[in-house]
Design a protein around this motif. Structure first.
Motif, PDB file in Angstrom:
ATOM      1  N   ARG A   1       8.276  -0.361  -8.006  1.00  0.00           N
ATOM      2  CA  ARG A   1       7.176   0.113  -7.425  1.00  0.00           C
ATOM      3  C   ARG A   1       7.337   1.805  -7.162  1.00  0.00           C
ATOM      4  O   ARG A   1       8.107   2.441  -7.454  1.00  0.00           O
ATOM      5  N   TRP A   2       5.829   2.329  -6.881  1.00  0.00           N
ATOM      6  CA  TRP A   2       6.248   3.801  -6.900  1.00  0.00           C
ATOM      7  C   TRP A   2       5.186   4.192  -5.597  1.00  0.00           C
ATOM      8  O   TRP A   2       4.141   3.537  -4.981  1.00  0.00           O
ATOM      9  N   ALA A   3       6.095   4.973  -4.812  1.00  0.00           N
ATOM     10  CA  ALA A   3       5.643   5.563  -3.402  1.00  0.00           C
ATOM     11  C   ALA A   3       4.278   6.037  -3.369  1.00  0.00           C
ATOM     12  O   ALA A   3       4.373   6.977  -4.324  1.00  0.00           O
ATOM     13  N   THR A   4       3.349   5.765  -2.571  1.00  0.00           N
ATOM     14  CA  THR A   4       2.034   6.286  -2.615  1.00  0.00           C
ATOM     15  C   THR A   4       1.896   7.463  -1.811  1.00  0.00           C
ATOM     16  O   THR A   4       0.905   8.359  -1.666  1.00  0.00           O
ATOM     17  N   ARG A   5       2.980   7.686  -1.029  1.00  0.00           N
ATOM     18  CA  ARG A   5       3.088   9.044  -0.216  1.00  0.00           C
ATOM     19  C   ARG A   5       4.600   9.190   0.165  1.00  0.00           C
ATOM     20  O   ARG A   5       5.203   8.416   0.105  1.00  0.00           O
ATOM     21  N   ASP A   6       4.825  10.268   0.675  1.00  0.00           N
ATOM     22  CA  ASP A   6       6.264  10.659   1.207  1.00  0.00           C
ATOM     23  C   ASP A   6       6.718   9.582   2.374  1.00  0.00           C
ATOM     24  O   ASP A   6       5.673   9.374   3.264  1.00  0.00           O
TER      25      ASP A   6
ATOM     26  N   GLU B   1      -3.820  -3.245  -8.513  1.00  0.00           N
ATOM     27  CA  GLU B   1      -3.215  -3.157  -7.098  1.00  0.00           C
ATOM     28  C   GLU B   1      -4.497  -3.595  -6.377  1.00  0.00           C
ATOM     29  O   GLU B   1      -5.821  -3.995  -6.772  1.00  0.00           O
ATOM     30  N   GLY B   2      -4.274  -3.853  -5.028  1.00  0.00           N
ATOM     31  CA  GLY B   2      -5.229  -4.379  -3.946  1.00  0.00           C
ATOM     32  C   GLY B   2      -6.023  -5.237  -4.590  1.00  0.00           C
ATOM     33  O   GLY B   2      -5.703  -6.317  -4.893  1.00  0.00           O
ATOM     34  N   ALA B   3      -7.481  -5.033  -4.371  1.00  0.00           N
ATOM     35  CA  ALA B   3      -8.397  -6.293  -4.362  1.00  0.00           C
ATOM     36  C   ALA B   3      -8.228  -6.834  -5.878  1.00  0.00           C
ATOM     37  O   ALA B   3      -8.498  -7.771  -6.200  1.00  0.00           O
ATOM     38  N   GLU B   4      -8.347  -5.711  -6.802  1.00  0.00           N
ATOM     39  CA  GLU B   4      -8.475  -6.030  -8.289  1.00  0.00           C
ATOM     40  C   GLU B   4      -7.109  -6.835  -8.585  1.00  0.00           C
ATOM     41  O   GLU B   4      -7.113  -7.836  -9.144  1.00  0.00           O
ATOM     42  N   HIS B   5      -5.779  -6.545  -7.997  1.00  0.00           N
ATOM     43  CA  HIS B   5      -4.625  -7.401  -8.058  1.00  0.00           C
ATOM     44  C   HIS B   5      -5.176  -8.874  -7.602  1.00  0.00           C
ATOM     45  O   HIS B   5      -4.629  -9.725  -8.262  1.00  0.00           O
ATOM     46  N   ARG B   6      -5.569  -9.072  -6.435  1.00  0.00           N
ATOM     47  CA  ARG B   6      -5.846 -10.260  -5.748  1.00  0.00           C
ATOM     48  C   ARG B   6      -6.754 -11.216  -6.572  1.00  0.00           C
ATOM     49  O   ARG B   6      -6.679 -12.474  -6.878  1.00  0.00           O
ATOM     50  N   ARG B   7      -7.661 -10.375  -7.455  1.00  0.00           N
ATOM     51  CA  ARG B   7      -8.587 -11.293  -8.032  1.00  0.00           C
ATOM     52  C   ARG B   7      -8.086 -11.632  -9.317  1.00  0.00           C
ATOM     53  O   ARG B   7      -8.026 -13.014  -9.579  1.00  0.00           O
ATOM     54  N   ARG B   8      -7.285 -10.826 -10.160  1.00  0.00           N
ATOM     55  CA  ARG B   8      -6.479 -11.453 -11.353  1.00  0.00           C
ATOM     56  C   ARG B   8      -5.438 -12.485 -10.911  1.00  0.00           C
ATOM     57  O   ARG B   8      -5.474 -13.315 -11.529  1.00  0.00           O
TER      58      ARG B   8
ATOM     59  N   GLU C   1       0.693  -1.166  -0.114  1.00  0.00           N
ATOM     60  CA  GLU C   1       0.032  -0.024  -0.064  1.00  0.00           C
ATOM     61  C   GLU C   1       0.983   1.169   0.080  1.00  0.00           C
ATOM     62  O   GLU C   1       0.406   2.301  -0.520  1.00  0.00           O
ATOM     63  N   LEU C   2       2.135   0.999   0.607  1.00  0.00           N
ATOM     64  CA  LEU C   2       3.050   2.276   0.480  1.00  0.00           C
ATOM     65  C   LEU C   2       3.809   2.281  -0.680  1.00  0.00           C
ATOM     66  O   LEU C   2       4.368   3.491  -1.326  1.00  0.00           O
ATOM     67  N   PHE C   3       4.293   1.055  -0.973  1.00  0.00           N
ATOM     68  CA  PHE C   3       4.909   0.993  -2.359  1.00  0.00           C
ATOM     69  C   PHE C   3       4.062   0.322  -3.363  1.00  0.00           C
ATOM     70  O   PHE C   3       4.260  -1.087  -3.381  1.00  0.00           O
ATOM     71  N   ALA C   4       3.409   0.900  -4.306  1.00  0.00           N
ATOM     72  CA  ALA C   4       2.233   0.231  -5.242  1.00  0.00           C
ATOM     73  C   ALA C   4       2.896  -0.050  -6.496  1.00  0.00           C
ATOM     74  O   ALA C   4       3.937   0.458  -6.754  1.00  0.00           O
ATOM     75  N   ARG C   5       2.247  -0.776  -7.289  1.00  0.00           N
ATOM     76  CA  ARG C   5       2.805  -1.423  -8.553  1.00  0.00           C
ATOM     77  C   ARG C   5       2.144  -0.297  -9.725  1.00  0.00           C
ATOM     78  O   ARG C   5       2.812  -0.547 -10.948  1.00  0.00           O
ATOM     79  N   ASP C   6       1.266   0.344  -9.817  1.00  0.00           N
ATOM     80  CA  ASP C   6       0.516   1.295 -10.811  1.00  0.00           C
ATOM     81  C   ASP C   6       1.538   2.055 -11.077  1.00  0.00           C
ATOM     82  O   ASP C   6       1.552   3.030 -10.321  1.00  0.00           O
ATOM     83  N   SER C   7       2.267   2.008 -12.240  1.00  0.00           N
ATOM     84  CA  SER C   7       3.292   2.906 -12.691  1.00  0.00           C
ATOM     85  C   SER C   7       2.855   4.382 -13.125  1.00  0.00           C
ATOM     86  O   SER C   7       3.341   5.380 -13.350  1.00  0.00           O
ATOM     87  N   ARG C   8       1.400   4.642 -13.088  1.00  0.00           N
ATOM     88  CA  ARG C   8       0.699   5.792 -13.504  1.00  0.00           C
ATOM     89  C   ARG C   8       0.862   6.614 -12.416  1.00  0.00           C
ATOM     90  O   ARG C   8       0.920   7.924 -12.475  1.00  0.00           O
ATOM     91  N   ARG C   9       1.540   6.264 -11.248  1.00  0.00           N
ATOM     92  CA  ARG C   9       1.564   7.038 -10.055  1.00  0.00           C
ATOM     93  C   ARG C   9       2.923   7.736 -10.094  1.00  0.00           C
ATOM     94  O   ARG C   9       3.371   8.631  -9.224  1.00  0.00           O
ATOM     95  N   TRP C  10       3.866   7.585 -11.205  1.00  0.00           N
ATOM     96  CA  TRP C  10       5.253   8.006 -11.402  1.00  0.00           C
ATOM     97  C   TRP C  10       5.328   9.392 -11.421  1.00  0.00           C
ATOM     98  O   TRP C  10       4.154  10.220 -12.197  1.00  0.00           O
ATOM     99  N   ASN C  11       6.038  10.293 -10.598  1.00  0.00           N
ATOM    100  CA  ASN C  11       5.948  11.714 -10.745  1.00  0.00           C
ATOM    101  C   ASN C  11       7.007  12.155 -11.640  1.00  0.00           C
ATOM    102  O   ASN C  11       7.271  13.232 -11.902  1.00  0.00           O
ATOM    103  N   GLN C  12       7.527  11.556 -12.594  1.00  0.00           N
ATOM    104  CA  GLN C  12       8.419  11.591 -13.872  1.00  0.00           C
ATOM    105  C   GLN C  12       7.926  11.612 -14.850  1.00  0.00           C
ATOM    106  O   GLN C  12       8.537  11.807 -15.993  1.00  0.00           O
TER     107      GLN C  12
END
Ligand code: HEM
Length: 422
Positions: free
Chosen positions: A307-312, A113-120, A78-89
């Motif tokens: 992984r992409w950080a979800t917060r500082d 991520e999350g429930a959707e990832h567990r399902r797939r 939840e802190l280091f998530a997988r969806d690369s659209r989170r990237w700040n670059q």
């Protein structure tokens, strides 16, 4: 997807536009390809368990070198998530950025991520769990024999192109239930889409792969078979066709490159290391030991984005900003002196390495077992069929592919007595 060699010297200075990461290191260069373990040691000494690095084009990221830090990152999805659209670059990334095939978001299990990832991921695990490993090994033996028959008469071969790259792909599409008659076209297009050479069109090949997988779904819906595709279609999670197509391609692609390089790196070890020479002439006992040792010392997926950080947050004493990219340094973590002070973890059958990653997105159960069945069979059959196989070059002449992601050989040239043709 292709392997892209980030140009530039190892340990080069960061570009002027990277003031936030003093001392950031460009990953790449010849030294990196040939002896990455030394670079990881240097990086660890200079930066500690989390190093500021620059990806192609000077794009900043963090490389996690520490075993404990890698566990922390992969466990805390939840802190280091997988969806690369989170990237700040993303604003700094050009449309032709060479790492896009690895990092660009796709609506597959890989970026869910999350429930959707567990399902797939659950559907994939359930479908793979029913693969009969004895059947798989038997099929791999047949394929291995067929491939060896193709070059045995020559007395020489490149074990990467002629063998290691082909066998896992053939095994994966067999598990998915593709009819024999379509295997050759599928292998050609998958190979093109994963590893296109100059002048070839990986996108057109990928579209053909998608169409073939959709056609496979259509036929399996009418006549189900004992295969991964039919089980994914019948799964109570009720995945849409497009989701199954994406995830089947992910499964096949995720199986191909790392398993091929696992086979290649293991054969290399057994051909160059005296500890395995006795086995080469006498039996097959230590293929398993060599396979395990490779996972510690020359693991196929040496680095993985990411992984992409979800917060500082903080990691290994570093200030990580929301949206920062964290690269999993799997090979570096495996050789972390903090957990391997004696440097010999791989030799006693210990499998606490992170070569299959860790946490929610790790290589899904039972894929590592299936990979081991494929790789083990490939190595054993080859040594059985060609007992006097030897390297055709000196060990130090073997060149590693110019990729910081995959650790694998360009070519593995060998010779043997062609009288051993089966
Ligand atoms: C039959 C062979 C294999 C299959 C079917 C397979 C399948 C997969 C799949 C579907 C994923 C995506 C998991 C997710 O995002 O939830 C994955 C991830 C991964 N696999 Fe495998 N794989 C195979 C062999 C291997 C081998 C041989 C290695 C390396 C030794 C490997 C290392 C990894 C790694 C490092 C990841 C990334 C995990 C992460 O994001 O943390 N896989 N694999």
């Amino acid at each position: 997807m292709t392997d892209h060699a980030p140009a530039g010297p190892v340990l080069s200075a960061p570009p002027a536009h990277c003031p936030a990461r003093p001392g950031a290191v460009a990953l790449g260069g010849l030294e990196f390809q040939q002896t990455p373990a030394q670079l990881y040691l240097q990086l660890r000494r200079a930066h500690g368990p989390v190093a500021p690095v620059l990806l192609d084009g000077g794009v900043p990221a963090w490389l996690v070198l520490g075993y404990r830090e890698l566990h922390y990152v992969t466990t805390n999805d939840e802190l280091f998530a997988r969806d690369s659209r989170r990237w700040n670059q993303w604003e700094a990334i050009p449309a032709d950025w060479p790492l896009l095939p690895y990092v660009g978001y796709q609506p597959s299990v890989l970026f869910a991520e999350g429930a959707e990832h567990r399902r797939r991921s659950g559907v994939i695990s359930d479908a793979l769990a029913e693969v009969d490993q004895f059947e798989l090994k038997r099929h791999c033996e047949e394929v291995a024999d067929r491939l060896i028959n193709g070059f045995a008469g020559r007395g020489r071969a490149d074990l990467m192109a002629d063998y290691a790259h082909r066998l896992p792909l053939l095994a994966a599409i067999w598990m998915c239930g593709l009819p024999e008659s379509q295997t050759a076209d599928m292998v050609r297009d998958l190979t093109l889409s994963l590893d296109a050479a100059e002048g070839e069109d990986p996108v057109a090949a990928y579209l053909r792969v998608q169409q073939r997988v959709q056609a496979l779904l259509d036929s399996r819906r009418v006549v189900p078979g004992p295969d991964v595709t039919s089980r994914m279609l019948a799964h109570p999670a009720g995945l849409a066709d497009m989701e199954i197509v994406q995830d089947l391609i992910s499964v096949i692609a995720a199986a191909q490159q790392p398993t091929a390089n696992w086979i290649g790196n293991t054969l290399r070890l057994m051909l160059i290391d005296d500890r395995f020479a006795v086995t080469l002439s006498g039996g097959r006992g230590s293929a398993g030991q060599a396979l395990n040792e490779v996972l510690w010392e020359d693991t196929p997926t040496q680095n993985f984005i990411g992984r992409w950080a979800t917060r500082d947050t903080q990691l290994g004493g570093r200030q990580i900003r929301q949206g920062d990219c964290v690269v999993l340094g799997l090979a570096a973590a495996n050789t972390d002196p903090e957990v391997r002070p004696d440097g010999h973890a791989g030799t006693g059958g210990n499998s606490a390495h992170v070569s299959f990653s860790h946490g929610e997105h790790r290589c899904p159960y039972p894929a590592p077992e299936l990979a081991e069945a494929i790789a083990g069979t490939a190595v054993e059959v080859l040594l059985d069929r060609l007992p006097d196989v030897e390297l055709s070059v000196r060990p130090e002449e073997l060149a590693w592919r110019p990729s910081i992601w995959m650790r694998g050989l360009d070519v593995l040239p060998v010779h043997f007595t062609s009288a051993y043709v089966g």
